[in-house]
Motif scaffolding. Sequence first.
Motif, PDB file in Angstrom:
ATOM      1  N   ASN A  23       0.814  -1.217   0.000  1.00 31.47           N
ATOM      2  CA  ASN A  23       0.000   0.000   0.000  1.00 31.47           C
ATOM      3  C   ASN A  23       0.846   1.265   0.000  1.00 31.47           C
ATOM      4  O   ASN A  23       0.342   2.337   0.289  1.00 31.47           O
ATOM      5  N   GLU A  76     -23.249  -2.005  -6.452  1.00 34.00           N
ATOM      6  CA  GLU A  76     -21.847  -2.127  -6.064  1.00 34.00           C
ATOM      7  C   GLU A  76     -21.156  -3.075  -7.049  1.00 34.00           C
ATOM      8  O   GLU A  76     -21.776  -3.977  -7.592  1.00 34.00           O
ATOM      9  N   ARG A  83     -19.211  -5.777  -7.391  1.00 29.63           N
ATOM     10  CA  ARG A  83     -19.323  -7.238  -7.521  1.00 29.63           C
ATOM     11  C   ARG A  83     -20.769  -7.666  -7.717  1.00 29.63           C
ATOM     12  O   ARG A  83     -21.025  -8.690  -8.352  1.00 29.63           O
ATOM     13  N   PHE A 142     -15.113  -4.842  -0.071  1.00 26.86           N
ATOM     14  CA  PHE A 142     -15.427  -4.621  -1.489  1.00 26.86           C
ATOM     15  C   PHE A 142     -14.975  -5.800  -2.338  1.00 26.86           C
ATOM     16  O   PHE A 142     -15.632  -6.192  -3.290  1.00 26.86           O
ATOM     17  N   ASN A 143     -13.833  -6.373  -1.977  1.00 29.65           N
ATOM     18  CA  ASN A 143     -13.271  -7.460  -2.776  1.00 29.65           C
ATOM     19  C   ASN A 143     -13.860  -8.814  -2.431  1.00 29.65           C
ATOM     20  O   ASN A 143     -13.499  -9.804  -3.035  1.00 29.65           O
ATOM     21  N   ARG A 144     -14.713  -8.870  -1.431  1.00 33.57           N
ATOM     22  CA  ARG A 144     -15.236 -10.146  -0.931  1.00 33.57           C
ATOM     23  C   ARG A 144     -14.077 -11.076  -0.568  1.00 33.57           C
ATOM     24  O   ARG A 144     -14.107 -12.253  -0.883  1.00 33.57           O
ATOM     25  N   GLN A 148     -11.462  -2.324   1.989  1.00 32.98           N
ATOM     26  CA  GLN A 148     -11.197  -2.929   0.690  1.00 32.98           C
ATOM     27  C   GLN A 148     -11.554  -4.408   0.670  1.00 32.98           C
ATOM     28  O   GLN A 148     -12.064  -4.919  -0.316  1.00 32.98           O
ATOM     29  N   GLU A 190      -4.490   4.817  -3.998  1.00 37.30           N
ATOM     30  CA  GLU A 190      -5.875   4.399  -4.200  1.00 37.30           C
ATOM     31  C   GLU A 190      -6.741   5.560  -4.705  1.00 37.30           C
ATOM     32  O   GLU A 190      -7.530   5.420  -5.613  1.00 37.30           O
ATOM     33  N   ARG A 225      -7.823   0.558   5.729  1.00 37.78           N
ATOM     34  CA  ARG A 225      -8.032   0.390   4.293  1.00 37.78           C
ATOM     35  C   ARG A 225      -8.246  -1.076   3.949  1.00 37.78           C
ATOM     36  O   ARG A 225      -9.070  -1.415   3.112  1.00 37.78           O
ATOM     37  N   GLN A 226      -7.463  -1.946   4.611  1.00 39.45           N
ATOM     38  CA  GLN A 226      -7.628  -3.385   4.344  1.00 39.45           C
ATOM     39  C   GLN A 226      -9.043  -3.827   4.705  1.00 39.45           C
ATOM     40  O   GLN A 226      -9.665  -4.618   4.010  1.00 39.45           O
TER      41      GLN A 226
END
Lengths: 541, 324
Positions: free
Chosen positions: A232, A423, A425, B284-286, B281, A260, B277-278
């Motif tokens: 990151n 969203e 996905r 969101f990323n499942r 995120q 990001e 953030r992890q």
Amino acid sequence: MIRLGRIDFRGCVALAAALLAGCGGGIPDVEEATAQGVLLKGNGSEPKTLDPQVATGVTENKIISSLIEGLIAYHPTDDELPEPGVAERWEPNEDYSEWTFFLREDALWSNGDPVTAHDFVWSYERMLTPEFGAEYVEMLYSMENAEEFHRGELTDFSAVGVEALDERTLRIRLVGPTPFFLGMLKHYAWYPVHPPTVEAYGTGRLDRSSPWTLQGRFVGNGPFVLEEWRVNQYIRVTKSPTYWDRDRVRLNEIYFMAIEDVNTEQRMYASGRLHVTNTVPSNDISNLRRTRPDELRLEPYLGTYFYRFNTTRPPFDDARVRRALAMSMDREAIVNRVTLGDQTPAYAFVPPGFDDFPRRRLVAHDPEAARRLLAEAGFPEGHGFPRKFLLFNTLEDHRKIAEAVVSMWNRELGIDFQLENKEWRVYLEAQSQLDFDLSRAGWIGDYMDPITFLELWTSDNGNNNTGWSNERYDELIRKAFRSETQEEHYAALIEAEEILMEAMPVIPVYHYNRIYLIRPEVRGWNPKLLDNRPYKYLYLE
Amino acid sequence: MFRFIFNRILQSVVVIFIVVTITFFMVRLAPGDPFSSERRIPDYIQQRILEHYGLDRPAVEQYWRYLQGAAPKRFRPDKLFTEDPLLNAFGIDLGPSYTSARTVNQIIAETFPVSFELGAWALLIAILFGVSAGMTASVFRNTALDYVPMSVAMAGICLPTFVMGPILALIFGVWLGWFNVSGWFVPADRVLPAVTLGLVYAAVIARITRGGMLEILSQDFIRTAQAKGVPYGKIIFKHTLRGGLLPVVTYMGPALAGVISGSFVVETIFQIPGLGRQFVQSAFNRDYFLVLGTVSVYAVLITLANLTVDIVQVILNPRLRFED
């Protein structure tokens, strides 16, 4: 005394600054970096992996292509030309179905091992082994028997069309004639990996989450080597001492900064922390045109923004309705007043940029004709048209475009659409399960050939997601994949695109632009349709 | 007291277990799957990937395996500062991440200290500014020294971090050039994010401090002290502050939770490699295991914070007792 005091004060500040800089290992600013030959590049979000056989994203590709080199490399100016990579020369047979690559003697891995033809065979076997689960494996299906092996119908890899004739000669047999094969080879799915390194970590060869790509372990054969990976924050690569063309490499280091948030990237650029950004916030484009006209780049990108119909749901099962919607869309207005980034209005599906592929207007902006078509389909002036949903993934830019388009349809055709955002996905799932009426989508070409845009719409393509199919279309795409000459190949694709735009299962809206900021110090950075950067040609001045 | 603490720890374990269980099944019920992308993966390839991560097995079996991995199995404090402290010191294995070449253990080990440090600075700023502003306001009640800090505090509460952060970065980073606009490399990089994150809590703490102080100041024992001629400074710092800060201590539990789990926005604005953030995120990323891992860390942290607050409260307030 006073003078002494001032000197002391300055000394203290300098000492403190040195201490502060020393303990965190700060990143140089652009001035310092330019002097040291260090490129600071905004690279979007954190890369998921640096294994070229697991990677699927543009972000990853930009880093991997500095660390690993395939048989064919990126050309510095023209995406359509092949540039020798590990292969110093190559020979196709007469009908382009069998290619022999001669690997250069001085191609080395970063640990000093020679890059051999066996490494390529080993890599392709890894990629094609079903248990490995490589997402981009279909790129390799153009090799003979590759698909059969990957689907488990064939268990003997030696039957697959890739063979090391000796240490430095690689022969690839294809399923049919493929004149555009060299273009495909630039894709990272065809990159080699270093077998002993891959074997050494995780559970070995078939471990897709193997940690062999981490700092201190990664072995590549590209112009740069992985020096540091701070999650990151950034990935730092340094000039490789073993790369065959190292004398040409002029940058000493590249920082790929993981950023990001586009606004954060913008602030970093403004405060002199980046040479080049990944992108620009769309709200800022007009402002930057005034304030940084020389640094703002708006360059064509090989991609198309489009709307896809679910042709299994009435009234979108009627091509007249689909065409009516496509013809009443004012693309000039969308590009000039909504997206604002000099994008090219799309009147066909294949984006411009191919030298010999004609640019045509296969759908006109003609609201009058659109109204007639809609009336023919049974909805005069929009009467009786059911209320349908326009789906997009949650993002402000998509909403703006959708609002503009929906208001155009309302004005010209008298029909109403409801906006529906989901969203990411959830949106992907809705698309793949045909659970939508009309949906926003985009496609970026994988390699320089129009077929990467047209193969999507064959009946059995997993990315079709429209429910549309056409036998003649499928046949033309098959033919294009087997053509022995470029002319034959393009002729099939030209006809296919006409069929597609006549049936209109997808409405092209505009062709993408890459929009970013770059400082004048960066040299050798040319507009590239696929945004592939051969880093070895870059330098700072 | 030890009985109290022991009981509370037992309760915490149950709470954490329930949180993990609910999260485990909720995240799997969320629509969308971790391996979808704009370029669709053929089903038979997707199947291989699911097998690789064991996601093709029944949910209950996955749950059982996860619990086995995640349960602490040993305690070796000497291994706390190794590469994978969760595994080496506690025997905890939180599984792989689908979106990283690192395991969930490694991700947490790398990012948690950053978020923790950020949170600690932010809380320090919040307490320093909040308590002093609140005290000033209560002592100089209904004067400019009351109205100004309280108005600023009100504005601080109203300004969300995603507005405050970019403004601070623009002024002190881009225009004045005093600090880097983003990053987490040199000590000076801590200033802007910690201030951004801390200001909201400073504002709340200022208001709570003022309220608490005023309540105590109006009580009889303060009047008695004044009548006896105790110096005013002593009244404020010795007699009032102790009681006046009690509401602030109560607020520290939620504040700590907020600072740590709410650091996502600040971490994104300032490009800080933290856990916040992890956390977002991964949802969101499942990225199932990463969601579970981060949620568990937060659950442990918040229960610990609440436990500490309870203990401190009893110590500060003699009217309370350790009772179950």
